[in-house]
Design a protein around this motif. Structure first.
Motif, PDB file in Angstrom:
ATOM      1  N   ARG A 343       0.780  -1.198   0.052  1.00 40.41           N
ATOM      2  CA  ARG A 343      -0.062  -0.255  -0.011  1.00 40.41           C
ATOM      3  C   ARG A 343       0.880   1.278   0.080  1.00 40.41           C
ATOM      4  O   ARG A 343       0.310   2.402  -0.006  1.00 40.41           O
ATOM      5  CB  ARG A 343      -1.008  -0.027   1.056  1.00 40.41           C
ATOM      6  N   ALA A 344       2.115   1.075  -0.078  1.00 46.42           N
ATOM      7  CA  ALA A 344       2.807   2.244   0.255  1.00 46.42           C
ATOM      8  C   ALA A 344       3.022   3.083  -1.159  1.00 46.42           C
ATOM      9  O   ALA A 344       3.102   4.325  -1.477  1.00 46.42           O
ATOM     10  CB  ALA A 344       4.524   2.138   0.472  1.00 46.42           C
ATOM     11  N   ASN A 345       2.936   2.310  -2.436  1.00 49.84           N
ATOM     12  CA  ASN A 345       2.923   2.768  -3.538  1.00 49.84           C
ATOM     13  C   ASN A 345       3.822   3.935  -3.824  1.00 49.84           C
ATOM     14  O   ASN A 345       3.630   5.074  -4.365  1.00 49.84           O
ATOM     15  CB  ASN A 345       1.358   3.699  -3.782  1.00 49.84           C
ATOM     16  N   LEU A 346       5.206   3.498  -3.587  1.00 47.18           N
ATOM     17  CA  LEU A 346       6.315   4.556  -3.759  1.00 47.18           C
ATOM     18  C   LEU A 346       6.606   4.433  -5.241  1.00 47.18           C
ATOM     19  O   LEU A 346       6.484   3.532  -5.854  1.00 47.18           O
ATOM     20  CB  LEU A 346       7.363   4.370  -2.963  1.00 47.18           C
ATOM     21  N   PRO A 347       6.802   5.792  -5.906  1.00 46.78           N
ATOM     22  CA  PRO A 347       7.252   5.698  -7.226  1.00 46.78           C
ATOM     23  C   PRO A 347       8.628   4.982  -7.506  1.00 46.78           C
ATOM     24  O   PRO A 347       9.583   5.191  -6.510  1.00 46.78           O
ATOM     25  CB  PRO A 347       7.534   7.360  -7.444  1.00 46.78           C
ATOM     26  N   ILE A 348       8.705   4.380  -8.631  1.00 50.44           N
ATOM     27  CA  ILE A 348       9.963   3.768  -8.987  1.00 50.44           C
ATOM     28  C   ILE A 348      10.661   4.564 -10.190  1.00 50.44           C
ATOM     29  O   ILE A 348       9.972   4.781 -11.131  1.00 50.44           O
ATOM     30  CB  ILE A 348       9.506   2.312  -9.268  1.00 50.44           C
ATOM     31  N   VAL A 349      11.864   4.930  -9.796  1.00 53.92           N
ATOM     32  CA  VAL A 349      12.439   5.996 -10.738  1.00 53.92           C
ATOM     33  C   VAL A 349      13.277   5.088 -11.897  1.00 53.92           C
ATOM     34  O   VAL A 349      13.904   4.012 -11.375  1.00 53.92           O
ATOM     35  CB  VAL A 349      13.230   6.838  -9.853  1.00 53.92           C
ATOM     36  N   PRO A 350      13.365   5.763 -12.912  1.00 53.67           N
ATOM     37  CA  PRO A 350      14.383   5.066 -13.844  1.00 53.67           C
ATOM     38  C   PRO A 350      15.557   5.606 -13.413  1.00 53.67           C
ATOM     39  O   PRO A 350      16.318   6.388 -12.616  1.00 53.67           O
ATOM     40  CB  PRO A 350      14.112   5.696 -15.072  1.00 53.67           C
ATOM     41  N   ILE A 351      16.770   4.583 -13.919  1.00 54.74           N
ATOM     42  CA  ILE A 351      18.245   4.645 -13.332  1.00 54.74           C
ATOM     43  C   ILE A 351      18.800   5.901 -13.671  1.00 54.74           C
ATOM     44  O   ILE A 351      19.641   6.148 -12.915  1.00 54.74           O
ATOM     45  CB  ILE A 351      19.018   3.186 -13.980  1.00 54.74           C
TER      46      ILE A 351
END
Length: 445
Positions: A343-351
């Motif tokens: 449920r945190a739904n943190l954004p995943i950033v590109p490298i």
């Protein structure tokens, strides 16, 4: 005393892992019943061909090709067939029928995990998958349960035994990649087609699972940056050794906090797999052979290391049976299964938006002005030099004629990945650089 209900266990698959699971279920039935609180009856093993030769000597009447009927009557379904289909359909069928599921299928969880966990939540069932990452090493439960009250900052994992065996032999014995790969294939550490291992597809699947657990965020497989080890040669290994590093294929799962370039909203995560330089004094540097290890950095618990066999039929079966006992205890006690916390739904950033330091090895012309040219390109790209080492090949005549070659090994300070990538591209395009030999990040420094 009320006699506990016997729990029906269905097994899908009778390969290296499945056959060991079945053998241990039958051989240790009384012990497992004591631990689970109820007898565990192996009611059948679904296979494609009941007459196919198999290593394990199991009762022939257990084998069936009718997986659907077997699943329909089971309390616990163990899936060790691998692949996406029919594993996905069968697991969903098991959950819909009210069974708990135990699986070792990393590819399926990395690709369809959200769908499977949602289906389990709808019926109050459990999906357990300790064996999906790092074989016999207990890492799933520690992340999901033991560290649920902590904040995991970072995970660095050696989660593929084949690549660790290859890189370790190259480092300790000075052998070449192709030679060690051929040896790994002869020993059974590598498949005839080693692509899934050496190109890091296997490790990327495991990284997605680890990151989802550690950061309570669903991490799709296509969000994992992936680089394999096929470009790592003996020269790269030797340069790493001279600089005090060892090369390891790492799965890196990182929480990014207070990094405006990467996490403008305040917090994000990065998930990536690539060959990296690890300081020789770091615990991961001492992981040899085909073993796996996962190094966890948590805010309150501090540094934790999980080490052991990352593959093998009986070793993986150990993790599977641990999940089976846990699932059986839930059946005995009653109540819904434990769902996944995403449920945190943190954004995943590109490298390209994260910051790393690296070691760049260049093959250049051995003549005056080259180092200055290289340094200028790095400076223009916002990449700061930390160390430089130059080795020269060729005699005085070659240098006089302009045919001599030098190798530059440049260590950088921390820089934005996109700046590093753009700078390496400009280095490759300049006439003074004959080729970019390698670019390796530094992790755990």
């Amino acid at each position: 005393m009320i006699e506990p209900r016997r729990l029906r266990v269905a097994l899908l698959g009778a390969g290296a892992v499945g056959s060991q699971v079945a053998r241990l279920l039958l051989a240790h039935a009384d012990e497992l019943a004591d631990r689970a609180g109820a007898p565990l009856d192996l009611v059948g093993i679904a296979v494609r061909d009941v007459d196919a030769p198999r290593e394990a000597d199991l009762p022939r009447e257990l084998y069936t090709t009718d997986a659907d009927t077997l699943i329909a009557g089971a309390d616990i379904v163990i899936e060790v067939t691998g692949g996406l289909e029919p594993a996905r359909t069968r697991i969903l069928h098991a959950l819909a029928s009210g069974a708990d599921v135990v699986t070792a299928n990393k590819a399926l969880l990395a690709t369809h995990g959200s769908e499977i966990f949602d289906a389990a939540d709808q019926v109050g069932a459990t999906v357990a998958y300790e064996a999906a990452v790092a074989g016999a090493i207990p890492i799933i439960r520690p992340l999901r349960d033991s560290l649920a009250g902590d904040r995991v900052r970072r995970i660095m994992g050696i989660v593929n035994g084949t690549t660790n065996y290859i890189l370790d032999r190259m480092d300790r014995e000075g052998l070449g990649f192709d030679e060690v790969l051929a040896e790994a294939q002869r020993l059974g550490y590598a498949e005839a087609d080693p692509t899934a291992d050496v190109e890091a597809y296997d490790a990327a699947q495991k990284a997605a699972i680890l990151a989802s657990l550690a950061f309570h965020t669903s991490v799709p497989l296509d969000a994992v940056h992936r680089e394999g080890i096929t470009s790592v040669d003996a020269g790269v290994i030797e340069a790493a050794r001279k600089a005090g590093y060892v090369v390891k294929l790492l799965a890196v799962c990182e929480r990014l906090v207070d990094q405006p370039d990467a996490a403008p909203t305040g917090e994000a995560i990065s998930v990536r797999v690539y060959p990296a330089l690890v300081p020789r004094e770091h615990p991961l540097a001492s992981v040899h052979g085909a073993n796996n290890a996962v190094f966890v950095e948590a805010e309150a618990a501090g540094d934790l290391m999980f080490y052991g066999a990352g593959a093998g039929g009986v070793q993986t079966a150990s993790a599977v049976l641990g999940d089976v006992v846990s699932a059986a205890r839930r059946h005995v006690a009653g109540g819904p299964g434990v769902g996944e916390s995403t449920r945190a739904n943190l954004p995943i950033v590109p490298i390209g938006r994260i910051r790393t330091s690296c070691q760049v090895t260049l093959e250049v012309d051995d003549k005056p002005g080259v180092l200055a040219t290289v340094a200028g390109i790095l400076s223009d790209g916002n990449v700061s030099i930390a160390t430089v080492e130059q080795t020269t090949s060729g005699d005085a005549v070659a240098r006089e004629s302009g045919d001599a070659v030098a190798h530059l090994v440049i260590g950088t300070h921390t820089a934005r990945e996109q700046d590093l990538a753009d700078t390496v591209e400009r280095l490759a395009a300049t006439s003074a650089v004959r080729r970019v030999v390698s670019v390796l990040r530094v992790e755990g420094d």
